[in-house]
Design an enzyme around this catalytic site. Structure first.
Site, PDB file in Angstrom:
ATOM      1  N   GLU A 229       1.119  -1.116  -0.048  1.00 29.09           N
ATOM      2  CA  GLU A 229       0.227   0.183   0.368  1.00 29.09           C
ATOM      3  C   GLU A 229       1.238   1.276  -0.092  1.00 29.09           C
ATOM      4  O   GLU A 229       1.868   1.149   1.332  1.00 29.09           O
ATOM      5  CB  GLU A 229      -0.429  -0.006   0.822  1.00 29.09           C
ATOM      6  CG  GLU A 229      -1.982   0.819   1.130  1.00 29.09           C
ATOM      7  CD  GLU A 229      -1.736   2.430   2.079  1.00 29.09           C
ATOM      8  OE1 GLU A 229      -1.455   3.546   1.463  1.00 29.09           O
ATOM      9  OE2 GLU A 229      -1.949   1.972   3.221  1.00 29.09           O
ATOM     10  N   CYS A 266      -2.211   7.874   4.912  1.00 26.34           N
ATOM     11  CA  CYS A 266      -2.299   7.611   2.895  1.00 26.34           C
ATOM     12  C   CYS A 266      -3.569   8.198   2.785  1.00 26.34           C
ATOM     13  O   CYS A 266      -3.877   8.562   1.175  1.00 26.34           O
ATOM     14  CB  CYS A 266      -1.571   6.124   3.188  1.00 26.34           C
ATOM     15  SG  CYS A 266      -3.053   5.533   4.488  1.00 26.34           S
TER      16      CYS A 266
END
Lengths: 474, 474
Positions: A229, A266
């Site tokens: 990720e 994020c």
């Protein structure tokens, strides 16, 4: 000397998780639920001490860390609950059928088995929730896989304290020796990615770091699943209708989402399409500054914002190598469409690019070139009009999660959560790294053909809980 | 001149599937079911003509081709049925919950959307079932993805005839222009793997070919899912109990499974562990020879069997560069354990390696080093004893399908089927390339947060089929 010692530690760790693979895989789901609950209990009990260590290493606030530790124990218990209730027992059974139209069919029973030892690269920005006891570890262990942690260099003392605590808790709860191991250092991480005993990798971090390790994993003699990720600018589209209706609310929501955890999330909204940049800036409340995690992150923030400054004008704040005050850039939708990489320049910290447009059509066109994203958001009317609905549908082509009149930070851990997306958001767009569905990253389907109950996994046996079972024993 | 022409054809094909992506994705599942059924009907009607072309190009028997074409139309209709019944509508819904323990939870609704245009490399050995209208095409189209076929050079005329027929059938059924396209030639295939418009790849073929294309896909600026089904030796363990009980039956079963389709099946039993090679050879019935698909396959058979001859003794048949008569090799379990690559030397054609053992313990130990497999089989007693059950459990660690008292060829297309396994059996061990679950290779999860019904995919709407829906309209 250090290298030799690191090599020994790595070898011991790899050997430990490899030896733990079979007993961990063969443990009952309810048993693993007990391990995870005990880990959560021990984390709760150690809470204050851990938070003290984390504060010293990360500059994150106590409130944020308390909240993050609560999320960490919550997700361990959530996976435990799902294991206890059988949520991960996904089986398909096709009994033998002599009349199957393509020809007589044998008895086929499909289940999922653990993929084997999982290597987890922990993240800098969530020392607990994406750390030693974080989501990747919990989901891999829930799947029945031993875990080798590569500790993040941003919080070494916390990683060691967490490792001691979790390994001890697992031992107390009866987990196999080697169900959890940990190594430190980039070289050890790279060597582990290439080691045949490692069967899958989870990673949370930068695109450059994730891609380099992904390339290593793909160049193995036997490539393995690699779940990274990485990068996302989390575009937000503010439609003319929403802007006309509630400018102050939207500006305040953006400010909070941009600066929460000093922008080191994020899911931070890093690209905002809006019809009136000047009016937006007028509505913005005070944007609070906070120290970044460490000097490495600060350097990155200065580098990426300086890069953006060569491509777009600064309309709020200023470049600085010494601190990380919020900074906003401005361009227009024609520029973004002509240079789609502008929509892909992640600035990890409190920075965003405002993209001005005149007609919503322009945004609809521009997002066809959007790189893969973890999230994309639309602020529209109370209910979507047809053009706003089209915008949602097109954003879904590029993102793992699409939001309506909401902000992408504050990711909830649930069953239906999806934290992933096409590259560069992740290297594995069909999976999620948050929520209970993340367990499927580490489970491999196996079908048993014509197999008697004696050699079937419990969930596939014919006579389990069957009313006729007792009679058949007679 | 040819290169320019190929480049134009490729560009046209890529443009076609890219333009078809959105309308294909937005088609209703029931609509796509209609497309697949019409393709199957057209294949049925054209049957005899297609089989005539296939016979000329592949040397496969009419009976085999008739059977394979039936499988092909069967699987198209099976996917259609599953689309019609909603089997692929896998949704998870977490309604908003202010009391969610980690903090108030927004409304989260998770579904799957098509990944985008899929490139399919068809196989040599199944001109229909893994061809233009084969499993990869059908599963990708069922998922809502346009398909670009890379035709196999082993049956170009059949590929063209199938392409014309299927493209025509799709058009008749109302599928979007460009829902299916086809290119020929290695260069076109390689260029397509690297093209940004292609979002996933399916491949069936050799390890060398699959790995080279996999490496290309992984080296893209944006790596994409690459599903290659490659090499498997499909080990079979004949336990002392089974050998004592039914030697003739086992030998006959092996002979049929080895020589069916001239051994050109990815599930052919290529490695057999058995307690008595001499006795086994005595029991073997006549092993029939048949021509291989083409000279390229014959060359490969000669190369791989010659390689094996340097490592193991020939106990049946002989090496030949001119034909492909059945050939059997012999080694022992100590050799296999010391050189595990022996268990990984696929010989595509009617050849197998017999591995003699004394005690079943030796086999249990040796298979810990087994490379990834599509299948593994145990021939044991009527019911597994504890050691046989342990053998099954250990084989499951290395294979996608584990069989009991059965042979791995004759793969049934069902819901619970699993055709896949760890590398080198495939590059994607968490997926299957046969059976209805293969659709998940081409579906990507997306979660909608706080999204009103107006912008939700139909399956996620709050008021779909709800009794209160009409009342709420009032």
């Amino acid at each position: 000397m250090t290298t030799t010692r690191s090599t020994e530690i790595l070898e011991t760790a790899l050997d430990a998780v490899a030896r733990a693979a079979r007993p961990t895989a063969r443990s009952a789901a309810a048993t693993r639920a007990g391990w995870l609950r005990h880990v959560a209990d021990r984390l709760d009990r150690a809470g204050g001490d851990l938070i003290t260590i984390a504060r010293a290493e990360t500059h994150l606030t106590e409130a944020r860390l308390v909240n993050e530790l609560r999320r960490t124990t919550f997700q361990a218990r959530l996976f435990a609950d799902r294991l206890s209730s059988g949520s991960f027992d996904r089986v398909l059974i096709d009994p033998a059928d002599g009349d199957w139209p393509m020809g007589a069919r044998p008895d086929l029973r499909r289940t999922f088995i653990p993929i084997g030892p999982v290597l987890v690269f922990t993240a800098s920005n969530f020392p607990f929730a994406f750390g030693v006891a974080g989501g990747d570890m919990v989901s891999a262990l829930a799947a029945g896989c031993p875990v080798l942690i590569k500790a993040h260099p941003g919080h070494p003392e916390l990683s060691r304290a967490l490792y001691r605590l979790v390994a001890d808790a697992l031992a107390e709860a009866g987990a196999p020796d080697g169900a959890l191991a940990m190594v430190e250092g980039e070289d050890s991480g790279r060597a582990a990615v290439r080691d045949a005993r490692i069967r899958a990798v989870g990673f949370t971090g930068s695109t450059s770091g994730g891609r380099a390790l992904f390339d290593l994993a793909m160049s193995r003699p036997d490539p393995i699943p690699f779940y990274a990720e990485m990068s996302s600018t989390n575009p937000v589209v503010i439609t003319p209708r929403s802007w006309a209706a509630r400018p102050a609310e939207i500006a305040a929501g953006f400010a909070a989402s941009l600066t929460g955890s000093a922008g080191q999330l994020c899911t931070k909204p890093g690209v905002v399409f809006l019809p009136d940049v000047g009016g937006f800036l007028d509505q913005l409340p005070n944007l609070s500054a906070a120290p970044l995690l460490n000097d490495h992150i600060l350097d990155g923030f200065h580098r990426t914002t300086s890069n953006m400054a060569t491509r777009a004008g600064i309309v709020f704040g200023e470049l600085s190598a010494r601190d990380a005050a919020p900074i906003l850039f401005r361009t227009n939708v024609a520029e973004a469409q002509a240079n789609p990489d502008l929509m892909d320049l992640e600035m990890f910290g409190p920075a965003a690019l405002l993209i001005e447009y005149t007609h919503l059509d322009q945004v609809v066109d521009a997002i066809d070139q959007l790189p893969g994203q973890l999230t994309a958001s639309v602020h529209g009317g109370d209910q979507p009009d047809p053009q706003e609905a089209e915008l949602v549908a097109r954003l879904a082509e590029h993102a793992g999660r699409v939001l309506w009149n909401d902000w992408p930070t504050g990711l909830s851990v649930t069953d239906a959560q999806q934290h992933g997306g096409p590259y560069p958001a992740t290297t594995a767009p069909l999976s999620t790294s948050v929520g209970t569905q993340s367990v499927w990253r580490f489970l491999r389907p196996v079908t048993f053909q014509n197999m008697p109950d004696e050699a079937l996994p419990e969930g596939l046996r014919r006579n389990r809980n069957s009313p006729s079972f007792a009679e058949e024993q007679v």
